[in-house]
Design a protein around this motif. Structure first.
Motif, PDB file in Angstrom:
ATOM      1  N   GLY A   3       0.820  -1.209   0.000  1.00  0.00           N
ATOM      2  CA  GLY A   3       0.000   0.000   0.000  1.00  0.00           C
ATOM      3  C   GLY A   3       0.852   1.255   0.000  1.00  0.00           C
ATOM      4  N   ASP A   4       1.895   1.261   0.830  1.00  0.00           N
ATOM      5  CA  ASP A   4       2.791   2.416   0.880  1.00  0.00           C
ATOM      6  C   ASP A   4       3.495   2.621  -0.455  1.00  0.00           C
ATOM      7  N   PHE A   5       3.923   1.524  -1.076  1.00  0.00           N
ATOM      8  CA  PHE A   5       4.614   1.618  -2.375  1.00  0.00           C
ATOM      9  C   PHE A   5       3.690   2.206  -3.437  1.00  0.00           C
ATOM     10  N   LEU A   6       2.460   1.699  -3.505  1.00  0.00           N
ATOM     11  CA  LEU A   6       1.529   2.205  -4.514  1.00  0.00           C
ATOM     12  C   LEU A   6       1.176   3.668  -4.265  1.00  0.00           C
ATOM     13  N   ALA A   7       1.042   4.031  -2.974  1.00  0.00           N
ATOM     14  CA  ALA A   7       0.746   5.434  -2.662  1.00  0.00           C
ATOM     15  C   ALA A   7       1.891   6.335  -3.096  1.00  0.00           C
ATOM     16  N   ASN A   8       3.135   5.886  -2.834  1.00  0.00           N
ATOM     17  CA  ASN A   8       4.299   6.682  -3.237  1.00  0.00           C
ATOM     18  C   ASN A   8       4.422   6.765  -4.752  1.00  0.00           C
ATOM     19  N   MET A   9       4.196   5.633  -5.424  1.00  0.00           N
ATOM     20  CA  MET A   9       4.272   5.627  -6.883  1.00  0.00           C
ATOM     21  C   MET A   9       3.225   6.534  -7.487  1.00  0.00           C
ATOM     22  N   SER A  10       2.011   6.500  -6.924  1.00  0.00           N
ATOM     23  CA  SER A  10       0.942   7.362  -7.424  1.00  0.00           C
ATOM     24  C   SER A  10       1.325   8.827  -7.264  1.00  0.00           C
TER      25      SER A  10
END
Length: 205
Positions: free
Chosen positions: A172-179
């Motif tokens: 979740g943190d990775f996808l939030a950062n990527m977004s």
């Protein structure tokens, strides 16, 4: 009876019918024999101890489950074989069961017990309070089983669940950062594209 010279001349006796008493003794003896037979062949440890926790009886399964010869533990306190971290909770559970009254269901009490080799086994006890005819507790009969394998599986499942939850958080943190990283440059690109689109006099290239 004796005559005037002290010679024995007769015998006076009192006879009492004790059939019912003897029958009651036989019933109790037969009941205890059946209990001993069941306890001797049970896979779980059967223990009987007084209200201070001193063992009066331990079934032969004690040797298989804990490595102790039953006769070596007679007279010892059950608390002496319980892990210090578990003693307070275990004592409280037994006190609560004693105070709950004769109709209370038997609780399941988990704790670590010390094997003869010094290792610790996770055990689950299911005590029953034995009472006198007035309902006062006199001793405790306990059925104890080794749940070490089940406890290990439970801990492994808990670790797997925690690992899965941690992985989900990382994802979740990775996808939030990527977004966020994608949105930041795209915002500028889209803004400039709009400005260029609205400007007149620009060629197709």
């Amino acid at each position: 009876e004796h005559d005037a010279d002290g010679a024995l001349i007769g015998l006076v006796g009192v006879f009492q019918d004790v059939t019912e008493r003897e029958r009651a003794h036989e019933i109790v003896a037969a009941s205890e024999a059946r209990f001993r037979t069941l306890a001797d062949h049970a896979s779980d440890v059967i223990a009987i101890f007084n209200l201070e926790g001193v063992f009066r009886y331990l079934s032969p399964a004690t040797r298989r489950v804990m490595g102790w010869a039953p006769e070596n533990l007679i007279g010892m306190r059950s608390w002496d074989l319980v892990h210090t971290d578990d003693q307070q909770a275990m004592r409280a559970a037994y006190r609560d069961h004693l105070a709950a009254g004769p109709d209370a269901p038997s609780p399941r009490i988990r704790y670590r017990g010390r094997r003869r080799d010094g290792s610790w086994a996770w055990l689950e006890a299911q005590p029953t309070v034995l009472r006198d005819r007035n309902g006062a507790p006199i001793e405790i009969q306990d059925s104890v089983r080794d749940i070490s394998a089940a406890k290990a599986l439970e801990e492994a499942l808990t670790e797997a669940r925690d690992a899965a939850a941690a992985a989900a958080r990382v994802k979740g943190d990775f996808l939030a950062n990527m977004s966020h990283e994608l949105r930041t440059p795209l915002t500028g690109v889209i803004g400039y594209s709009g400005l260029l689109k609205d400007r007149e006099g620009l060629g197709p290239t």
